[in-house]
Motif scaffolding. Structure first.
Motif, mmCIF file in Angstrom:
data_model
loop_
_atom_site.group_PDB
_atom_site.id
_atom_site.type_symbol
_atom_site.label_atom_id
_atom_site.label_comp_id
_atom_site.label_asym_id
_atom_site.label_seq_id
_atom_site.Cartn_x
_atom_site.Cartn_y
_atom_site.Cartn_z
ATOM 1 N N SER A 1 0.751 -1.398 -0.124
ATOM 2 C CA SER A 1 0.106 -0.367 -0.098
ATOM 3 C C SER A 1 0.740 1.772 0.078
ATOM 4 O O SER A 1 1.531 0.916 0.290
ATOM 5 N N TRP B 1 -3.869 0.680 -2.739
ATOM 6 C CA TRP B 1 -3.652 -0.515 -2.277
ATOM 7 C C TRP B 1 -4.259 -1.740 -2.378
ATOM 8 O O TRP B 1 -5.113 -1.616 -3.997
ATOM 9 N N GLN B 2 -4.099 -2.908 -2.160
ATOM 10 C CA GLN B 2 -4.894 -3.827 -3.431
ATOM 11 C C GLN B 2 -5.554 -5.128 -2.268
ATOM 12 O O GLN B 2 -5.438 -5.025 -0.996
ATOM 13 N N GLN B 3 -6.383 -5.643 -2.550
ATOM 14 C CA GLN B 3 -7.393 -6.419 -1.939
ATOM 15 C C GLN B 3 -8.121 -7.397 -2.977
ATOM 16 O O GLN B 3 -8.500 -7.567 -3.884
ATOM 17 N N ASN B 4 -8.360 -8.099 -2.374
ATOM 18 C CA ASN B 4 -9.178 -10.099 -4.200
ATOM 19 C C ASN B 4 -8.308 -9.560 -4.879
ATOM 20 O O ASN B 4 -8.682 -9.739 -5.640
ATOM 21 N N THR C 1 -6.572 -4.270 -7.593
ATOM 22 C CA THR C 1 -5.390 -2.553 -7.156
ATOM 23 C C THR C 1 -6.231 -1.777 -7.512
ATOM 24 O O THR C 1 -6.714 -0.950 -8.765
#
Length: 58
Positions: free
Chosen positions: A25, A38-41, A44
């Motif tokens: 992040s 940030w990254q999630q699942n 980006t």
């Protein structure tokens, strides 16, 4: 792209498939704009606004 508002400030949210090597992040400020990544699942996220940087964490 999604558009949110915080007070009178517009916050643009961009979502892309995560690329290779992008994992940390980060937060940036330049030319009166604040940006957060940030990254999630496997995606980006980028949030960009002309508000103060701390408003991206609200």
């Amino acid at each position: 792209m999604l558009i949110y508002r915080y007070a009178l400030h517009q916050i643009d949210l961009y979502v892309f498939p995560a690329g290779v090597g992008e994992s940390a992040s980060a937060a940036y400020s330049a030319d009166g704009y604040s940006m957060a990544r940030w990254q999630q699942n496997g995606m980006t996220f980028w949030a960009i606004t002309d508000a103060e940087p701390e408003h991206l964490n609200t």
